[in-house]
Design an enzyme around this catalytic site. Structure first.
Site, mmCIF file in Angstrom:
data_model
loop_
_atom_site.group_PDB
_atom_site.id
_atom_site.type_symbol
_atom_site.label_atom_id
_atom_site.label_comp_id
_atom_site.label_asym_id
_atom_site.label_seq_id
_atom_site.Cartn_x
_atom_site.Cartn_y
_atom_site.Cartn_z
ATOM 1 N N ARG A 60 23.593 36.772 57.535
ATOM 2 C CA ARG A 60 23.042 37.489 56.416
ATOM 3 C C ARG A 60 22.274 38.803 57.084
ATOM 4 O O ARG A 60 22.308 39.738 56.409
ATOM 5 C CB ARG A 60 22.209 36.834 55.607
ATOM 6 N N LYS A 100 23.012 24.930 67.301
ATOM 7 C CA LYS A 100 23.744 24.292 66.748
ATOM 8 C C LYS A 100 24.091 22.673 67.339
ATOM 9 O O LYS A 100 24.074 23.150 68.752
ATOM 10 C CB LYS A 100 25.130 24.896 66.267
#
Length: 473
Positions: free
Chosen positions: A323, A249
């Site tokens: 996920r 990130k």
């Protein structure tokens, strides 16, 4: 938590908090100050508004007006939070209630008082300590609502505390220990923490946690009271810090990534709250905990991961890690527990924030009854969500040439595609499932209404209210 008490004794030596509606009507006649209050009330009363009325040389020396807006639960909750912040933390308060005040209003007011009085336990600012008296008739009628408000507030405080904890302290082991410790204080709640070789089949969880010096784990909580009327599996994403892994990130994108376990915090808090209330529903809570770090042992773009259910995912973005851990937990829940309902909570996608803004969670479900029940529970509890679609046509975006599915396609509709990915792990056994993407409302940049700046604990009160109302299977 500071005490809130029901009483019929109005003490004019203390500050009075007087709820007032947007119409200007008082919730309770306050004796001599009533005329002054009525004169000042014109145009006042928006939910959460505060107006102080100093009265030198008179008793009480100060009356504080707290707006309740339309007088619904949200208005009373906002008034309570504003009142809690309006005075010093060591100053006792009295909130005047009228005969027409409902049990739901008293519950919402008490929730707001506690929500507004929250401070992070290791923060610089001390939490409120002095008692609050709710002064009015019908104490017996309101006592149950007050008790339920306290359980809800305790759950929200716990979720906020866990989420606000800095990553220098909060790793998977620490988070698991906090939950185990909290569960040990409740009769009937059991916890098992799976680590090491016990995670052999949890390929997504092992991949995501592989680069960290703090190994991943799976926390399995159970509340199974005698006479339970159904079985709900609650699954919460528990990434204690998300660097993005190899797909790292940006610095601004990493700033608040200690909150990437907010789903797990909400699920744990709601499960403990259900036990505190003695709710007659079986709950299995699964919390996959990991730190998504950068390191030589990290999973790579292009890796193929084998999940608990034996199916595979091609991952081309290590920043789409949530996920992967949820996939293992979903497969495990379906295979081992056969619940009536599965609900997962996760700070999953920035796309949900883009779609719905900073205060609304995205709701996905293929079950209209479950979606409606969760939305109604959120409305009553004061947490907003909006249902987004699960179009079967978009399932094509998940197609992979080398695995059963692709975990991080780039065609757009990120929140929708992520939900479709999760749905893949339900198989044909589960007819009632919902996914809540709380990436945005899990954090508040400023104090407003019943939120204190920082972690919100979003989801804990919705889940608890849903379970209270009688879950829809």
């Amino acid at each position: 938590m500071f005490p809130i008490r029901l009483t019929d004794d109005l003490d004019d030596n203390q500050t009075w908090i007087t709820p007032i509606a947007a119409s200007g009507s008082l919730s309770h006649a306050t004796g001599e100050p009533a005329a002054e209050i009525a004169a000042l009330a014109d145009g006042f009363g928006t939910a959460g508004d505060i107006l102080e009325l100093p009265r030198p040389l008179r008793r009480p020396a100060r009356v504080v007006l707290a707006g309740i807006g339309a007088g619904d639960e949200a208005g009373w909750r906002a008034a309570g939070a504003a009142a809690s912040r309006a005075v010093e933390g060591d100053e006792p308060l009295q909130v005047t209630l009228g005969e027409s005040v409902t049990a739901a209003a008293v519950r919402a007011l008490a929730e707001g008082l506690w929500f507004g009085g929250y401070r992070y336990r290791d923060g610089r600012e001390e939490p409120r300590s002095a008692a609050v008296d709710l002064v009015g008739p019908s104490q017996a009628e309101h006592s149950e609502g007050l008790a339920r408000a306290q359980v809800t507030a305790r759950a929200v405080w716990f979720a906020r505390d866990l989420t606000n904890t800095p990553p220098s302290l909060k790793n998977p082991d620490w988070l698991a220990e906090e939950i185990v410790g909290a569960a040990a204080k409740r009769t009937g709640v059991t916890v098992r923490v799976r680590t090491g070789a016990e995670l052999e089949r949890f390929g997504g969880l092992r991949a995501v946690g592989g680069a960290s010096v703090f190994p991943p784990c799976l926390v399995e909580m159970s509340w199974h009271p005698a006479g339970a009327t159904g079985h709900v599996a609650l699954i919460g994403k528990g990434i204690t810090f998300d660097s993005g892994g190899i797909s790292i990130k940006t610095r601004p994108g990493m700033k608040h990534m200690k909150i990437d376990m907010a789903g797990a915090a909400a699920v744990a808090a709601a499960t403990l709250g259900a036990a505190d209330l003695g709710l007659p529903v079986r709950i299995t809570a699964l919390l996959p905990l990991a730190e998504n770090a950068v390191g030589a042992a990290g999973f790579r773009p292009g890796d193929v991961i084998t999940h608990y259910d034996g199916t595979t995912s091609e991952s081309t973005n290590s920043d789409a890690e949530g996920r992967l851990v949820l996939a293992d937990a979903l497969g495990y829940a379906v295979a081992e527990f056969d619940p009536d309902v599965i609900i997962d909570l996760a700070t999953l996608t920035g796309a949900s924030t883009t779609a719905l803004g900073p205060a609304i969670a995205a709701l996905f479900s293929h079950d209209d009854d479950l979606a409606g029940a969760l939305a109604e529970a959120g409305r009553q509890a004061g947490e907003t969500m909006w249902r987004l679609p699960l179009p079967d046509d978009y399932r094509e975006y998940l197609r992979s040439d080398i695995a059963d599915r692709h975990s991080s396609p780039t065609q757009g509709a990120g929140a929708v595609v992520a939900a479709l990915y999760l749905r893949d792990f339900l198989g044909a056994k589960v007819s009632s499932w919902a996914h809540l993407d709380l990436a945005a409302p899990s954090w508040a940049d400023e104090t407003a209404l019943d939120l204190t700046r920082g972690a919100t604990g979003w989801g804990a009160r919705t889940l608890l209210r849903y379970l209270e109302l009688g879950f829809s299977a």
